[in-house]
Enzyme design. Sequence first.
Site, PDB file in Angstrom:
ATOM      1  N   SER A  24      -2.566  -8.078   3.066  1.00 21.92           N
ATOM      2  CA  SER A  24      -3.238  -7.918   4.395  1.00 21.92           C
ATOM      3  C   SER A  24      -3.849  -9.218   4.711  1.00 21.92           C
ATOM      4  O   SER A  24      -3.599  -9.707   6.185  1.00 21.92           O
ATOM      5  CB  SER A  24      -4.683  -7.069   4.368  1.00 21.92           C
ATOM      6  OG  SER A  24      -4.109  -5.787   3.856  1.00 21.92           O
TER       7      SER A  24
ATOM      8  N   HIS B  53       0.687  -1.354   0.175  1.00 23.41           N
ATOM      9  CA  HIS B  53       0.089  -0.097   0.006  1.00 23.41           C
ATOM     10  C   HIS B  53       0.876   1.230  -0.067  1.00 23.41           C
ATOM     11  O   HIS B  53       0.571   2.461  -0.658  1.00 23.41           O
ATOM     12  CB  HIS B  53      -0.875   0.200   1.188  1.00 23.41           C
ATOM     13  CG  HIS B  53      -1.880  -1.126   1.461  1.00 23.41           C
ATOM     14  ND1 HIS B  53      -1.881  -2.234   2.448  1.00 23.41           N
ATOM     15  CD2 HIS B  53      -2.992  -1.469   0.507  1.00 23.41           C
ATOM     16  CE1 HIS B  53      -2.844  -3.050   2.371  1.00 23.41           C
ATOM     17  NE2 HIS B  53      -3.387  -2.646   1.312  1.00 23.41           N
TER      18      HIS B  53
ATOM     19  N   GLY C 212      -3.069  -1.512  -7.485  1.00 23.83           N
ATOM     20  CA  GLY C 212      -1.606  -2.341  -7.518  1.00 23.83           C
ATOM     21  C   GLY C 212      -1.990  -3.384  -8.682  1.00 23.83           C
ATOM     22  O   GLY C 212      -3.150  -3.832  -8.759  1.00 23.83           O
TER      23      GLY C 212
END
Length: 280
Positions: free
Chosen positions: A187, A35, A148
């Site tokens: 994540s 991120h 991304g």
Amino acid sequence: MLRTVTTVPELRGLRAAAAGPVAFVPTMGALHEGHLSLVELARRRVGAEGTVVASVFVNPAQFGPGEDFERYPRTLSEDRELLRGSCDVLFAPQTAEIYPQGTPGTTVRGGAAASILEGAHRPGHFDGMLTIVCKLLNIVQPDLAVFGEKDAQQLFLVRAMVRDLDLPVEIVGAPTVREADGLARSSRNAYLSGPERELAGALPRALAAAEQAAGAGAGAALRAAAEALAAAGLEPDYLELVDPDTFGPVPDGPAEGLLLLAVRLGSTRLIDNRRLRLGG
Ligand code: AMP
């Protein structure tokens, strides 16, 4: 200085006051270096005079029944610390701020590419994703937004939405940030047990094996990736090659291909992809 705002009017006020270009990075939080690389790319694009906005919102509409919405990691104060260096505005709304009427009646529906691969395994996921991205783009009104390449199908569908609906924003793709063994930062890696984390190394190994074999054609690349996963005892949810420009079939003969895979490790689902130059 990082400003944190939680309401749409506050965000719109900051947007209206921004003098230079505005770049936007939408996320679901539990921020990691992947991120942050997007935020840094956003900063490079708009410069010191520009404004970088990041959002943290775990969007219920893109999770299916039985998926990990409830247990998705929520680490807002750590996220804020990580953003301090490179971001100007953090937009972190509650669900009711974004969906005051509950589930919206008007939604964005992706084209054919929304119902294959991830879309086939997660029905409704991409429509939920496109709807929130469309809403966030309308709230933030950025000049550019960074996504991304890790989520290659998402990036493809966002670009298609922007083109199809004439949204006035430039979509910028950013390369995947990886761990030392090649595992893409995610994540969801936080869910993995020690042994599952070891096994997860098979995903980048499969992509590397496919790249090695790609000169011999699409079939060889797919076989090499499948063998690398099987050697770790893993069977993918999907392992497919598509034309990166259309998400349709790769043409015969030498071509660019995009290899995409999803693997389940215990209760965790990981995805990854790699561009390949296919011979044959
Ligand atoms: P998420 O919070 O997982 O929804 O991701 C927010 C944005 O970060 C999306 O555009 C993702 O594609 C991007 N992203 C997630 N992981 C990585 C990574 N390892 N490298 C680069 N970008 C990433």
